[in-house]
Each structure stands twice: as structure tokens, then as C-alpha cells.
Scaffold this motif. Structure first.
Motif, PDB file in Angstrom:
ATOM      1  N   GLY A   1       0.686  -1.180   0.019  1.00 31.34           N
ATOM      2  CA  GLY A   1      -0.008  -0.030   0.342  1.00 31.34           C
ATOM      3  C   GLY A   1       0.765   1.255   0.004  1.00 31.34           C
ATOM      4  N   LYS A   2       2.224   1.271  -0.708  1.00 30.13           N
ATOM      5  CA  LYS A   2       2.827   2.503  -0.446  1.00 30.13           C
ATOM      6  C   LYS A   2       2.203   3.693  -1.338  1.00 30.13           C
ATOM      7  CE  LYS A   2       6.650   0.649  -2.192  1.00 30.13           C
ATOM      8  NZ  LYS A   2       6.306  -0.775  -2.285  1.00 30.13           N
ATOM      9  N   THR A   3       1.913   3.144  -2.597  1.00 28.22           N
ATOM     10  CA  THR A   3       1.307   4.303  -3.444  1.00 28.22           C
ATOM     11  C   THR A   3       0.081   4.776  -3.028  1.00 28.22           C
ATOM     12  OG1 THR A   3       2.272   3.090  -5.333  1.00 28.22           O
ATOM     13  CG2 THR A   3       0.583   5.022  -5.785  1.00 28.22           C
TER      14      THR A   3
ATOM     15  N   ALA B   1      10.933   4.706   6.282  1.00 28.65           N
ATOM     16  CA  ALA B   1       9.841   4.251   6.620  1.00 28.65           C
ATOM     17  C   ALA B   1       9.237   2.935   5.955  1.00 28.65           C
ATOM     18  CB  ALA B   1       8.570   5.450   6.715  1.00 28.65           C
ATOM     19  N   MET B   2       8.620   2.102   6.946  1.00 27.25           N
ATOM     20  CA  MET B   2       8.015   0.918   6.006  1.00 27.25           C
ATOM     21  C   MET B   2       6.604   0.656   6.217  1.00 27.25           C
ATOM     22  SD  MET B   2       9.468  -2.468   7.967  1.00 27.25           S
ATOM     23  CE  MET B   2       8.251  -3.364   6.825  1.00 27.25           C
ATOM     24  N   ILE B   3       6.071   0.047   5.336  1.00 30.14           N
ATOM     25  CA  ILE B   3       4.426  -0.321   5.498  1.00 30.14           C
ATOM     26  C   ILE B   3       4.623  -1.884   5.602  1.00 30.14           C
ATOM     27  CG2 ILE B   3       2.341  -0.029   4.514  1.00 30.14           C
ATOM     28  CD1 ILE B   3       3.322   2.258   3.017  1.00 30.14           C
ATOM     29  N   LEU B   4       3.741  -2.261   6.584  1.00 27.37           N
ATOM     30  CA  LEU B   4       3.285  -3.715   6.717  1.00 27.37           C
ATOM     31  C   LEU B   4       1.921  -3.822   6.631  1.00 27.37           C
ATOM     32  CD1 LEU B   4       4.340  -6.543   7.228  1.00 27.37           C
ATOM     33  CD2 LEU B   4       3.935  -6.344   9.702  1.00 27.37           C
ATOM     34  N   SER B   5       1.408  -4.574   5.662  1.00 28.85           N
ATOM     35  CA  SER B   5      -0.163  -4.634   5.425  1.00 28.85           C
ATOM     36  C   SER B   5      -0.276  -5.948   6.513  1.00 28.85           C
ATOM     37  CB  SER B   5      -0.366  -5.258   4.040  1.00 28.85           C
ATOM     38  OG  SER B   5      -1.635  -5.899   4.112  1.00 28.85           O
TER      39      SER B   5
ATOM     40  N   LYS C   1      12.658   4.214  10.883  1.00 29.35           N
ATOM     41  CA  LYS C   1      12.081   4.835  11.859  1.00 29.35           C
ATOM     42  C   LYS C   1      10.678   4.823  12.405  1.00 29.35           C
ATOM     43  CE  LYS C   1      11.928   9.649  13.509  1.00 29.35           C
ATOM     44  NZ  LYS C   1      12.587  11.132  13.416  1.00 29.35           N
ATOM     45  N   VAL C   2       9.994   4.519  11.261  1.00 28.87           N
ATOM     46  CA  VAL C   2       8.676   4.360  11.267  1.00 28.87           C
ATOM     47  C   VAL C   2       7.918   3.054  10.657  1.00 28.87           C
ATOM     48  CG1 VAL C   2       6.413   5.396  10.338  1.00 28.87           C
ATOM     49  CG2 VAL C   2       8.354   6.781  11.009  1.00 28.87           C
ATOM     50  N   LEU C   3       6.906   2.584  11.416  1.00 31.22           N
ATOM     51  CA  LEU C   3       6.218   1.235  10.755  1.00 31.22           C
ATOM     52  C   LEU C   3       4.734   1.385  10.653  1.00 31.22           C
ATOM     53  CD1 LEU C   3       5.831  -1.469   9.950  1.00 31.22           C
ATOM     54  CD2 LEU C   3       5.711  -2.123  12.643  1.00 31.22           C
ATOM     55  N   VAL C   4       4.118   1.687   9.320  1.00 31.81           N
ATOM     56  CA  VAL C   4       2.888   1.773   9.246  1.00 31.81           C
ATOM     57  C   VAL C   4       2.099   0.634   9.063  1.00 31.81           C
ATOM     58  CG1 VAL C   4       0.973   2.866   7.738  1.00 31.81           C
ATOM     59  CG2 VAL C   4       3.282   4.074   8.297  1.00 31.81           C
ATOM     60  N   ILE C   5       1.276   0.105   9.933  1.00 32.03           N
ATOM     61  CA  ILE C   5       0.429  -1.317   9.740  1.00 32.03           C
ATOM     62  C   ILE C   5      -0.736  -0.642   9.007  1.00 32.03           C
ATOM     63  CG2 ILE C   5      -0.406  -3.071  10.940  1.00 32.03           C
ATOM     64  CD1 ILE C   5       1.340  -2.291  13.469  1.00 32.03           C
ATOM     65  N   ASN C   6      -0.840  -1.237   7.563  1.00 36.70           N
ATOM     66  CA  ASN C   6      -1.889  -1.078   6.697  1.00 36.70           C
ATOM     67  C   ASN C   6      -2.800  -1.941   6.534  1.00 36.70           C
ATOM     68  OD1 ASN C   6      -3.230   0.701   4.811  1.00 36.70           O
ATOM     69  ND2 ASN C   6      -1.991  -0.051   3.301  1.00 36.70           N
ATOM     70  N   LYS C   7      -4.101  -1.664   6.227  1.00 35.66           N
ATOM     71  CA  LYS C   7      -5.228  -2.431   5.818  1.00 35.66           C
ATOM     72  C   LYS C   7      -5.817  -3.095   6.900  1.00 35.66           C
ATOM     73  CE  LYS C   7      -3.278  -3.564   1.245  1.00 35.66           C
ATOM     74  NZ  LYS C   7      -2.872  -4.675   0.164  1.00 35.66           N
TER      75      LYS C   7
END
Length: 221
Positions: A41-43, A135-139, A158-164
Motif C-alpha cells: 500500500g505504498k502508493t 519508513a516501512m509499510i506492513l499490511s 524509523k517508522v512502521l505503518v501497519i496498513n489494511k
């Protein structure tokens, strides 16, 4: 010999990344290296972030993909500066690729530059491009085991975005377990739980990004 060659490649990249960083510092520009596996989900996160910012920040994006310009086209429709890098097979962006792309961007009309890296949980973590932070995204569809399987990615971020998170009712997945595993690898991680589909949690992410960017470069009067 192979180890020496790899070390030479990494050392050369570090030199170029430092040159990029000096340029970004002169411009007062915050640079985020955004990473994830394909489809996390980066874009989508960038699209929602641009919309939520509403012009409060001047954003630019460097899109990295093995082929195609589909993601860059999506970002361009949001009215921000964007340039596409096609690696032709390479699984990550490096400092030299970023340096070559900068001529297509007006850095003086930008507060935040986002490098959307190639979808991969391994190589992008190893290569700096001159960014202030990764920064990273993890679905949540990827499961809870990724911090243990790919620790360098989590350690370097530095950042983790937990998506979906909107999909959680349909999955056997615990966000709390993801948080625990990620913080075990990197206790300094800043975590956000979001859904790019419903918008849940995005306000906190956008406010953090705005504050972090403006701390680097105050808005123009």
C-alpha cells in the motif's frame, strides 16, 4: 573476493548518498525512504497523504519500480511533482539512481520528498539514498512473522505503518502481536495503524508527518 566486491558497492553508494544528503540539507528538505513488500500500500498511502495534507506541505515523489510508470501516473494526478525510476530488474533504489532523478524535480519548491522504493523487504533496507529516515509499510495480510523474518528492514526503519486494518475481521492476524514483534526488533519504532481504504488512523499519521517536516523546514510566510 565476493565479500570485498559487495563492500565496494555499498561503500560507493554511501559516498553518493552522503552527497545527496548534503544537497537535501542545503535545501532544508526532509526526505523519507518509503519501503514495503509489493502490494502493501505504498502508493495508496501516498495518495491519501497528499489529499489529507491539502497543500499544507509541498510534496515531491520519486517512484521506483522494476518496470512501468503506473504508480507515477497515479501520483501525478494528485498534482505533485513526481519522477519515475525504472530499475530494469534491480530490486532497490540506490544513491546514484536518486541523484540522476533529481534534475527532473524543483527541490526549491518542495518541503518533503518521498522516495517510494521498489517493493522488497530485503535490499532497500541495505542501501541509503540520502534520506533523513526510512519508513516501512506492513499490511496485516502479510502476517505477524515479518519482523522476525526480515529484521533488518524493521531495524533500519524509523517508522512502521501497519496498513489494511479494515481487513482484520477477515484475517487470523493480531496487530498487537505485530507491534510486539516489531518493537522487539526495534524498540524505537514509531508505529501507526491505518486503513488507506476507510481512512481510519490516517489523521494521526498525517499530523506526525506534517510536524516532522515543518520542524525541518518552517512554512513560507
Amino acid at each position: 573476493m565476493k565479500i570485498a566486491v559487495v563492500r565496494d558497492i555499498l561503500d560507493a553508494n554511501e559516498r553518493i548518498a552522503r552527497e545527496n544528503r548534503r544537497l537535501f540539507d542545503r535545501k532544508g528538505l526532509l526526505v523519507m525512504n518509503l519501503m514495503s513488500s509489493p502490494g502493501a500500500g505504498k502508493t495508496s498511502l501516498l495518495e491519501q497523504t497528499i489529499e489529507a495534507l491539502g497543500g499544507d506541505l509541498r510534496l515531491g515523489v520519486i517512484e521506483g519500480d522494476i518496470q512501468s510508470s503506473k504508480d507515477a501516473e497515479r501520483i501525478a494526478r494528485r498534482g505533485v511533482q513526481v519522477v519515475q525510476i525504472n530499475t530494469g530488474g534491480a530490486c532497490h533504489l540506490d544513491g546514484n539512481m536518486i541523484r540522476d532523478a533529481l534534475d527532473a524535480l524543483d527541490l526549491d519548491r518542495m518541503d518533503l520528498l518521498v522516495v517510494e522504493n521498489v517493493g522488497n523487504l530485503v535490499c532497500p533496507a541495505e542501501f541509503h539514498v540520502g534520506e533523513d529516515f526510512k519508513a516501512m509499510i506492513l499490511s496485516v495480510t502479510e502476517g505477524e512473522d515479518k519482523p522476525a523474518k526480515y529484521p533488518l528492514m524493521f531495524r533500519e526503519s524509523k517508522v512502521l505503518v501497519i496498513n489494511k486494518i479494515d481487513l482484520l475481521p477477515y484475517l487470523d492476524c493480531s496487530v498487537e502481536q505485530i507491534r510486539e514483534e516489531a518493537l522487539r526488533v526495534n524498540p524505537e519504532l514509531v508505529l501507526f495503524e491505518v486503513s488507506c481504504k476507510t481512512g481510519e488512523g490516517l489523521d494521526r499519521w498525517v499530523e506526525w508527518l506534517k510536524e516532522t517536516t515543518l520542524a525541518r523546514r518552517p512554512p513560507l510566510e
